[in-house]
Write a protein that holds these residues in place. Structure first.
Motif, PDB file in Angstrom:
ATOM      1  N   PRO A  42       0.828  -1.209   0.000  1.00 43.78           N
ATOM      2  CA  PRO A  42       0.000   0.000   0.000  1.00 43.78           C
ATOM      3  C   PRO A  42       0.865   1.262   0.000  1.00 43.78           C
ATOM      4  O   PRO A  42       1.954   1.280   0.580  1.00 43.78           O
ATOM      5  CB  PRO A  42      -0.797  -0.110   1.303  1.00 43.78           C
ATOM      6  CG  PRO A  42      -0.692  -1.542   1.715  1.00 43.78           C
ATOM      7  CD  PRO A  42       0.631  -2.014   1.208  1.00 43.78           C
ATOM      8  N   THR A  46      -1.880   7.681   3.162  1.00 37.21           N
ATOM      9  CA  THR A  46      -3.302   7.720   2.853  1.00 37.21           C
ATOM     10  C   THR A  46      -4.153   7.980   4.101  1.00 37.21           C
ATOM     11  O   THR A  46      -5.353   8.159   3.995  1.00 37.21           O
ATOM     12  CB  THR A  46      -3.757   6.391   2.213  1.00 37.21           C
ATOM     13  OG1 THR A  46      -3.455   5.311   3.113  1.00 37.21           O
ATOM     14  CG2 THR A  46      -3.056   6.160   0.893  1.00 37.21           C
ATOM     15  N   PHE A  50      -4.065  -0.142   5.262  1.00 37.54           N
ATOM     16  CA  PHE A  50      -4.815  -0.900   4.270  1.00 37.54           C
ATOM     17  C   PHE A  50      -5.033  -2.312   4.808  1.00 37.54           C
ATOM     18  O   PHE A  50      -4.072  -3.015   5.097  1.00 37.54           O
ATOM     19  CB  PHE A  50      -4.053  -0.974   2.948  1.00 37.54           C
ATOM     20  CG  PHE A  50      -4.301   0.161   2.016  1.00 37.54           C
ATOM     21  CD1 PHE A  50      -5.154   0.012   0.937  1.00 37.54           C
ATOM     22  CD2 PHE A  50      -3.679   1.387   2.213  1.00 37.54           C
ATOM     23  CE1 PHE A  50      -5.370   1.065   0.065  1.00 37.54           C
ATOM     24  CE2 PHE A  50      -3.897   2.440   1.343  1.00 37.54           C
ATOM     25  CZ  PHE A  50      -4.747   2.283   0.259  1.00 37.54           C
ATOM     26  N   ARG A 130     -12.698   4.599   4.370  1.00 42.40           N
ATOM     27  CA  ARG A 130     -11.290   4.979   4.275  1.00 42.40           C
ATOM     28  C   ARG A 130     -10.920   5.586   2.917  1.00 42.40           C
ATOM     29  O   ARG A 130      -9.796   6.023   2.729  1.00 42.40           O
ATOM     30  CB  ARG A 130     -10.410   3.750   4.542  1.00 42.40           C
ATOM     31  CG  ARG A 130     -10.599   3.149   5.936  1.00 42.40           C
ATOM     32  CD  ARG A 130      -9.711   1.935   6.135  1.00 42.40           C
ATOM     33  NE  ARG A 130      -9.902   1.331   7.448  1.00 42.40           N
ATOM     34  CZ  ARG A 130      -9.200   0.302   7.923  1.00 42.40           C
ATOM     35  NH1 ARG A 130      -8.248  -0.237   7.166  1.00 42.40           N
ATOM     36  NH2 ARG A 130      -9.431  -0.200   9.116  1.00 42.40           N
ATOM     37  N   GLN A 132     -10.406   4.180  -0.052  1.00 42.74           N
ATOM     38  CA  GLN A 132      -9.261   3.450  -0.588  1.00 42.74           C
ATOM     39  C   GLN A 132      -9.656   2.643  -1.821  1.00 42.74           C
ATOM     40  O   GLN A 132     -10.818   2.241  -1.974  1.00 42.74           O
ATOM     41  CB  GLN A 132      -8.669   2.518   0.484  1.00 42.74           C
ATOM     42  CG  GLN A 132      -8.092   3.263   1.671  1.00 42.74           C
ATOM     43  CD  GLN A 132      -7.674   2.339   2.801  1.00 42.74           C
ATOM     44  OE1 GLN A 132      -8.166   1.212   2.916  1.00 42.74           O
ATOM     45  NE2 GLN A 132      -6.767   2.803   3.646  1.00 42.74           N
ATOM     46  N   GLN A 136      -4.189   2.813  -5.111  1.00 41.22           N
ATOM     47  CA  GLN A 136      -3.276   3.224  -4.048  1.00 41.22           C
ATOM     48  C   GLN A 136      -2.420   2.062  -3.554  1.00 41.22           C
ATOM     49  O   GLN A 136      -1.759   2.172  -2.528  1.00 41.22           O
ATOM     50  CB  GLN A 136      -4.088   3.798  -2.880  1.00 41.22           C
ATOM     51  CG  GLN A 136      -4.943   5.005  -3.265  1.00 41.22           C
ATOM     52  CD  GLN A 136      -6.029   5.285  -2.250  1.00 41.22           C
ATOM     53  OE1 GLN A 136      -6.703   4.385  -1.762  1.00 41.22           O
ATOM     54  NE2 GLN A 136      -6.228   6.556  -1.934  1.00 41.22           N
TER      55      GLN A 136
END
Length: 207
Positions: A42, A46, A50, A130, A132, A136
């Protein structure tokens, strides 16, 4: 492309080649006991860890789960036939240090005769909150390792930019004319783990 490895048989060294697979490529397995290793890195910064989860879905000739117990993931670490054993969840994606993040041990001789395919998918837990996605995540791959000698047989590195996808089918084992083969899939979905359960489950899911 292929990576050269050394294998010793009866005291004689032979060069064996690990195959670097391309998307859609299919190969004969020629093994009964193997490890399916999955890895990813990951991106930093961020704001959240993750939590990527690897799962194996064992489906029949109708492309449906044999039963719900044949959905192997972090809350069900082994299949009823004893053929698949999941090594457990890596909730942050930081355990691998360049090696496999999660792995599934497989003994094809134990696979229930109703099973025609085994799909290997990876999903991002809590991706909406999140914010995500796989755009990413770097260095994603699936590889096959011979459990008898720990030699890597084949590897598929996902090189696409999955900028919105949150669930990916990395690869699949499937039977053809009684023999097991592997396909490098690389199919992305905007979906979570529940999507795959609903897609392959025969019965009604009560939410």
């Amino acid at each position: 492309m292929e990576n050269c490895q050394i294998k010793t048989i009866l005291g004689i060294q032979y060069r064996t080649m690990a195959i670097n697979l391309q998307k859609g490529q299919r190969i004969d397995i020629g093994l009964t006991k193997m490890m399916i290793g999955l890895g990813w890195d990951p991106n930093e910064g961020t704001g959240y860890d993750f939590d990527l989860d690897a799962s194996a879905i064992m489906i029949d000739h109708q492309r449906k789960l044999v039963s719900e117990d044949y959905f192997v993931f972090y809350n069900n670490l082994s299949s009823p036939d004893g053929a698949l054993v999941h090594t457990g969840d890596d909730p942050s994606g930081k355990n691998s240090d360049g090696d496999d993040d999660e792995a599934i041990m497989i003994d094809l001789e134990k696979v229930d005769q109703r099973v025609e395919e085994i799909l290997f998918v990876v999903t991002i837990e809590d991706f909406e909150r999140r914010r995500q996605n796989f755009g990413q995540v770097r260095n994603s791959y699936i590889r096959i390792v011979d459990q008898n000698n720990n030699q890597e047989i084949a590897k598929y590195e996902l090189d696409e930019d999955f900028s919105i996808e949150t669930g990916i089918e990395f690869g699949r084992l499937y039977k053809k004319n009684g023999n097991w083969k592997f396909e490098a899939s690389g199919i992305g979905y905007r979906a979570d783990l529940g999507f795959f359960l609903e897609k392959y489950y025969k019965g009604e899911i009560i939410k």
